[in-house]
Design a protein around this motif. Sequence first.
Motif, PDB file in Angstrom:
ATOM      1  N   THR A  64       0.847  -1.195   0.000  1.00 52.21           N
ATOM      2  CA  THR A  64       0.000   0.000   0.000  1.00 52.21           C
ATOM      3  C   THR A  64       0.883   1.246   0.000  1.00 52.21           C
ATOM      4  N   PRO A  65       0.681   2.166  -0.941  1.00 44.93           N
ATOM      5  CA  PRO A  65       1.501   3.379  -0.987  1.00 44.93           C
ATOM      6  C   PRO A  65       0.944   4.483  -0.090  1.00 44.93           C
ATOM      7  N   TRP A  66       1.838   5.138   0.626  1.00 45.16           N
ATOM      8  CA  TRP A  66       1.480   6.240   1.514  1.00 45.16           C
ATOM      9  C   TRP A  66       2.393   7.429   1.225  1.00 45.16           C
TER      10      TRP A  66
ATOM     11  N   LEU B 245      -2.225   6.706  -1.033  1.00 46.05           N
ATOM     12  CA  LEU B 245      -2.241   6.956  -2.469  1.00 46.05           C
ATOM     13  C   LEU B 245      -2.893   5.797  -3.209  1.00 46.05           C
ATOM     14  N   ASN B 246      -3.316   6.078  -4.427  1.00 41.32           N
ATOM     15  CA  ASN B 246      -3.737   5.023  -5.335  1.00 41.32           C
ATOM     16  C   ASN B 246      -2.527   4.215  -5.775  1.00 41.32           C
TER      17      ASN B 246
ATOM     18  N   SER C 125      -1.992   9.827  -7.523  1.00 34.59           N
ATOM     19  CA  SER C 125      -3.289  10.353  -7.109  1.00 34.59           C
ATOM     20  C   SER C 125      -3.655   9.789  -5.743  1.00 34.59           C
ATOM     21  N   LEU C 126      -4.565  10.481  -5.050  1.00 28.68           N
ATOM     22  CA  LEU C 126      -5.026  10.031  -3.740  1.00 28.68           C
ATOM     23  C   LEU C 126      -6.108   8.981  -3.908  1.00 28.68           C
ATOM     24  N   GLU C 127      -6.077   7.987  -3.023  1.00 28.66           N
ATOM     25  CA  GLU C 127      -7.137   6.986  -3.050  1.00 28.66           C
ATOM     26  C   GLU C 127      -8.426   7.593  -2.530  1.00 28.66           C
ATOM     27  N   GLU C 128      -9.538   7.208  -3.136  1.00 27.89           N
ATOM     28  CA  GLU C 128     -10.856   7.668  -2.699  1.00 27.89           C
ATOM     29  C   GLU C 128     -11.669   6.493  -2.176  1.00 27.89           C
ATOM     30  N   PRO C 129     -12.433   6.633  -1.083  1.00 24.72           N
ATOM     31  CA  PRO C 129     -12.445   7.829  -0.242  1.00 24.72           C
ATOM     32  C   PRO C 129     -11.087   8.022   0.436  1.00 24.72           C
ATOM     33  N   GLN C 130     -10.754   9.267   0.674  1.00 27.88           N
ATOM     34  CA  GLN C 130      -9.428   9.582   1.184  1.00 27.88           C
ATOM     35  C   GLN C 130      -9.233   9.092   2.619  1.00 27.88           C
ATOM     36  N   GLU C 131      -8.006   8.638   2.882  1.00 32.40           N
ATOM     37  CA  GLU C 131      -7.648   8.175   4.221  1.00 32.40           C
ATOM     38  C   GLU C 131      -6.442   8.968   4.718  1.00 32.40           C
ATOM     39  N   TRP C 132      -6.627   9.729   5.784  1.00 34.90           N
ATOM     40  CA  TRP C 132      -5.589  10.602   6.335  1.00 34.90           C
ATOM     41  C   TRP C 132      -5.281  10.202   7.775  1.00 34.90           C
ATOM     42  N   HIS C 133      -4.014  10.409   8.169  1.00 35.50           N
ATOM     43  CA  HIS C 133      -3.597  10.150   9.545  1.00 35.50           C
ATOM     44  C   HIS C 133      -2.654  11.265   9.999  1.00 35.50           C
TER      45      HIS C 133
END
Length: 329
Positions: free
Chosen positions: A160-162, A177-178, A183-191
């Motif tokens: 999994t890319p971060w 990331l996707n 690009s960002l994965e949707e729905p977005q996951e933030w920490h």
Amino acid sequence: MKDLIIYISIVLFLCPAIAFAQTKHIPAHDPVMIKQDSVYYMFCTGMGITVWSSVNRVDWKKEKPVFAEVAGWVLKELPGFKGHTWAPDIRYHNGLYYLYYSVSAFGKNTSCIGVATNKTLHPSSPDYRWQDHGKLVQSVPNRDDWNAIDPNLFIDDDNTPWLSFGSFWNGLKLVKLNKDLVSLEEPQEWHNLASRRRDASLPDSVAGNAAIEAPFLFKKGKYYYLFVSTDFCCRGLKSNYKVMVGRSEKVTGPYTDKNNIPLMQGGGSLVIAGDTANWTAVGHNSVYQFDGRDYIVYHGYDAKDNGKSKLIIRELSWDAAGWPVVSDF
């Protein structure tokens, strides 16, 4: 004489870090490094992103910058931007080199992280061409309490890319990331990764004094290590930059230091700081394994040369408790 030559050869074979540690202190700010074939490439903050190459990690040749001109999308987001591009990160994945970079107004969180790809890093190759994929993450004053600079790509054990990033404001972030890495994965996951106490009365447009930036993730054994830089860079002899670290068994955290203090609560164990005699301050590091050994790459402000920012490379070892230890100057 023959015995001496044999002895030296054995020492160099057993201790390649001896040669590595003698790298020339060329001008560098926010250095990251990668190896393609027999060539090491270093990318740094600079006009269009500064690039250096080396075949021995000691002598360095300056190459042409990544970008010859400012991209249209950058001028749209930051009118008047002149091309001084910050804090790149370089990674190889699935047959492509991914270069993440920052464009920003100094001291403001009017910032963007972009990404470009290339099939090769060798400028002489017919396949050498940077393709700019444009904006990946953006921060806007009075909307965001974070700053979109200092990107670092990390791909975890699950593939999994971060992307970690951040500077000042309310600290360092991590976003998924996707699989395309652009690009960002949707729905977005933030920490949230790390933070220092900030004056709550300050407006969002002011950086303040909660100086923490330049996250870099590195996996060793069962732990994910989060290296960060704290205090102030970019002030020459008045800089007091230093590298701190925390660790977690999950890439998303929480990260804690040697005293079990969370980095989200201002924690962090010292990795390296300036020694005043040689370097007034050091920071913005990256960490790699080359030839079976771990190394930390960073810049320092030369105490003997008016605080000029220069490249430093040191071997990184690990103590009995699994914490990083940097070789002496």
